[in-house]
Design an enzyme around this catalytic site. Structure first.
Site, mmCIF file in Angstrom:
data_model
loop_
_atom_site.group_PDB
_atom_site.id
_atom_site.type_symbol
_atom_site.label_atom_id
_atom_site.label_comp_id
_atom_site.label_asym_id
_atom_site.label_seq_id
_atom_site.Cartn_x
_atom_site.Cartn_y
_atom_site.Cartn_z
ATOM 1 N N LYS A 1 -24.013 41.242 43.866
ATOM 2 C CA LYS A 1 -24.637 40.165 43.098
ATOM 3 C C LYS A 1 -26.141 40.153 43.370
ATOM 4 O O LYS A 1 -26.562 40.332 44.512
ATOM 5 C CB LYS A 1 -24.000 38.834 43.513
ATOM 6 C CG LYS A 1 -24.039 37.782 42.461
ATOM 7 C CD LYS A 1 -23.016 36.698 42.727
ATOM 8 C CE LYS A 1 -23.067 35.636 41.655
ATOM 9 N NZ LYS A 1 -21.940 34.723 41.700
ATOM 10 N N GLU B 1 -9.839 23.417 39.023
ATOM 11 C CA GLU B 1 -9.985 21.966 38.885
ATOM 12 C C GLU B 1 -8.637 21.249 38.834
ATOM 13 O O GLU B 1 -8.484 20.159 39.392
ATOM 14 C CB GLU B 1 -10.803 21.637 37.629
ATOM 15 C CG GLU B 1 -12.294 21.974 37.729
ATOM 16 C CD GLU B 1 -12.606 23.441 37.525
ATOM 17 O OE1 GLU B 1 -11.679 24.226 37.196
ATOM 18 O OE2 GLU B 1 -13.786 23.827 37.681
ATOM 19 N N ARG C 1 -10.641 19.899 31.863
ATOM 20 C CA ARG C 1 -9.569 20.865 32.038
ATOM 21 C C ARG C 1 -8.398 20.281 32.823
ATOM 22 O O ARG C 1 -7.273 20.739 32.700
ATOM 23 C CB ARG C 1 -10.199 22.029 32.808
ATOM 24 C CG ARG C 1 -9.325 23.159 33.021
ATOM 25 C CD ARG C 1 -10.119 24.303 33.563
ATOM 26 N NE ARG C 1 -10.490 25.197 32.492
ATOM 27 C CZ ARG C 1 -10.602 26.503 32.650
ATOM 28 N NH1 ARG C 1 -10.393 27.043 33.814
ATOM 29 N NH2 ARG C 1 -10.937 27.260 31.650
#
Ligand SMILES: Cc1ncc(C[n+]2csc(CCOP(=O)(O)OP(=O)(O)O)c2C)c(N)n1
Length: 613
Positions: A280, A355, A383
């Site tokens: 990354k 979540e 969600r």
């Protein structure tokens, strides 16, 4: 070869690898330049430059489908599919979106930003292509962070079981926003960093391959025994147990190696996982070294913001109450939980990009005597609505939902606006929903939430600047607060940050001879009876919110006023509910978007004038 000269993936095909290396350098420079000016996801894009080039050389997009899970890492894909000359307009109103966008290009199949969905789209597309054009390939690029989401596991399970021809590229950089929290990632890391295991596993496979068995059944049997051999040492067996062939791991910055791996994967008549190791932030020193700040558009939590106040209050509450725990779904940084984690270590629980699990797990914690505070962005909480409603609400579990980025968020476009939370949460029986209008209100609401132990509490606040007020301008409990007394014709009710716009609108209206009363409802639900009684005396009540108008805070207030009037045999005042229309709103600056929707002081005053004068 100049980056600007690339009009589509075909321009990449006849290029030598040194030319491609040079192209990658140009792409990185372009990403750094654009993200420095416009914000966005730097680290993820810098890490997937070579992977994107290789994907576009091996597969023929858009005939072959390349799906980007989450979509935050698709900048390179945008540049290679004819959008490099527009790249400076990234994340600006009218310019390129920060996520894939179907209006921008046929190469963008899905519009997203919510993680862990690509495998499900891939399964669906592969199912459809199986009957229409079985040569069409479907590729899903999924990060190790996105792989922690439940939907990714559901997709993997279904792809593996159905045997659909999907190429899953696991883009593994060991990080989500923060380091990825997953045993799968941990074991992949252990696996790849142990050369002895890698060599031994290869040798055993060679031996197994040399056994002269033929025939489909035996080949399948051998594949299973190879999987079993691997399973002894590595978690690649995880994928194979689910029915996906595992290839890798491969160096995600070696274009030639990646091309070979992807071309091989494309040959299989079954689902394949290509495990690619990337770094990354590659090629940009600060992003390579920085833990989080330079990786995504999260930056440091600034003092004077709601997130900053939440962050401070969590440390305070954590110190006072040992039962307080903080939960995050892979976003400890941007939700402001890092200071809490520094102080209280494992009382800060990162559950991965999960979540739904976070909510139900929080309920379990509450049932077990802890006081969970779930810090989450408004858009991502949608969600988990079923979990909020049935797992939390039905059990009257005292979970505190700390909802950041509520309202119009701006640069990230339709999928990031936090405009559903009030519509959804006001439908959960027994739930208290607070919307602070100042930093001090948030402080008070967190203290009050701590004392509300007979059900869930939600506090929702925006990303945009917060105002600071004196202590005497702060309410408490569930009571609304009158901030301006008017002449009785007009009552303005401004939810959360919209209070300020209502107060300014009242000043503008004063010049027109209209003396407005202004209320800060503080609690969106339950509606404060004192405010309802006062508003009922007015001719016109105007509610203003930065969430969806239909079914939102204003609708709740109007219902309360109508019920009140009916019970008293009176006529209810006229109520105008101002809020966000039912639509997918593109990216732009939050306050500009609100102004365009008539949700600023001038817009509110204009509506009132049209209605009242
Ligand atoms: C449902 C959901 N929750 C949270 C986020 C916020 N988010 C955006 S990118 C990201 C990290 C993704 O990590 P990974 O898939 O490994 O991709 P990488 O950035 O490492 O390339 C997170 C948590 C999201 N997009 N969707």
């Amino acid at each position: 070869m100049r980056l600007e000269a690339i009009t589509g993936p075909d321009d990449l095909r006849e290029r030598s690898h040194p030319e491609l290396d040079d192209l990658c350098r140009q792409i990185r420079a372009r990403i750094i330049e654009a993200v420095s000016a416009k914000g966005g996801h730097l680290g993820s894009n810098l890490g997937s430059v070579e992977l994107t080039v290789a994907l576009h050389r091996v597969f023929r997009s858009p005939h072959d489908v390349i799906l980007w899970d989450t979509g935050h890492q698709a900048y390179v894909h945008k540049m290679l599919t004819g959008r490099s000359s527009d790249f400076d307009s990234l994340r600006t109103a009218g310019g390129l979106a920060g996520y894939p966008s179907r209006t921008e290009s046929p190469h963008d199949w899905i519009e997203n930003s919510h993680a862990s969905t690509a495998l499900s789209y891939a399964h669906g597309l592969a199912t459809a292509f199986e009957s229409s054009d079985n040569r069409r390939r479907v590729v899903a690029v999924v990060g190790d962070g996105a792989m922690t989401g439940g939907m990714a596991f559901e997709g993997l399970n279904n792809i593996g079981h159905s045997g659909r021809r999907v190429v899953v590229v696991l883009n593994d950089n060991g990080r989500s926003y923060a380091p990825t929290v997953s045993r799968l990632t941990e074991s992949l890391v252990r696996f790849r960093s142990n050369p002895k295991i890698m060599r031994r596993s290869d040798r055993l496979e060679e031996v197994a391959e040399r056994i002269p068995w033929v025939g489909d059944t035996l080949q399948r049997g051998m594949r299973m025994s190879k999987a079993a051999i691997r399973e002894l040492w590595d978690s690649a067996g995880f994928f194979e147990n689910l029915g996906l062939r595992y290839l890798g791991p491969f160096d995600g910055h070696d274009i030639a190696g990646l091309e070979e791996a992807l071309a091989n994967a494309a040959q299989f008549d079954e689902p394949v996982v290509v495990h690619v190791l990337t770094q990354k932030g590659r090629g940009y020193g600060p992003a390579e070294q920085d833990e989080i700040k330079h990786m995504h558009d999260v930056g440091k939590v600034k003092p004077g913001t709601y997130t900053g106040m939440f962050s401070d209050m969590m440390v305070k509450l954590g110190g006072l109450h040992p039962e307080v725990v903080a939960i995050t779904a892979a976003m400890p940084d941007s939700t402001g939980l890092l200071p809490f984690r520094e102080h209280f270590g494992d009382r800060c629980i990162d559950v991965g990009i999960a979540e739904q699990h976070a909510v139900t797990s929080a309920v379990g914690m509450a049932m077990g005597g802890l006081r969970p505070f779930f810090a989450v962005y408004s858009t991502f909480l949608s969600r988990a609505f079923d979990q909020v409603n049935l797992d939390c609400g039905l059990h009257r579990a005292p979970v505190v939902f700390c909802i950041d980025r509520a309202g119009i968020t701006g640069d990230d476009g339709p999928s990031h606006h936090g405009i559903l939370d009030m519509v959804l949460l006001t439908k959960v029986p027994g739930m208290v929903v607070f919307a602070p209008s100042s930093l001090e209100e948030l402080e008070q609401m967190m203290l009050d939430a701590m004392d509300m132990t007979d059900g869930p509490v939600a506090i929702r606040w925006p990303k945009t600047a917060a105002r600071s007020v004196s202590r005497d301008a702060v309410g408490s409990g569930l009571r609304a607060r009158k901030t301006r007394s008017g002449g009785g014709r007009l009552c303005l009710i401004g939810v959360g940050k919209m209070l300020e716009a209502c107060e300014h609108a009242a000043e503008l209206l004063e010049h027109e001879g209209v003396d407005a009363t202004v209320w800060d409802p503080r609690a969106v639900t339950p509606v404060c009876p004192k405010m309802a009684a006062d508003a009922s005396e007015c001719e016109l009540v105007v509610t203003v919110e930065d969430g969806l108008r239909t079914g939102g805070a204003g609708t709740g207030i109007r219902d309360a006023l109508v019920e009140r009037a009916e019970a008293a045999g009176r006529t209810a005042p006229r109520v105008r509910t101002l809020g966000v229309p039912l639509d997918y709103l593109p990216h732009g600056k939050p306050d500009q978007i609100l102004a365009d929707l008539g949700l600023d002081a001038a817009g509110i005053a204009a509506t009132v004038k049209a209605d009242l004068l």
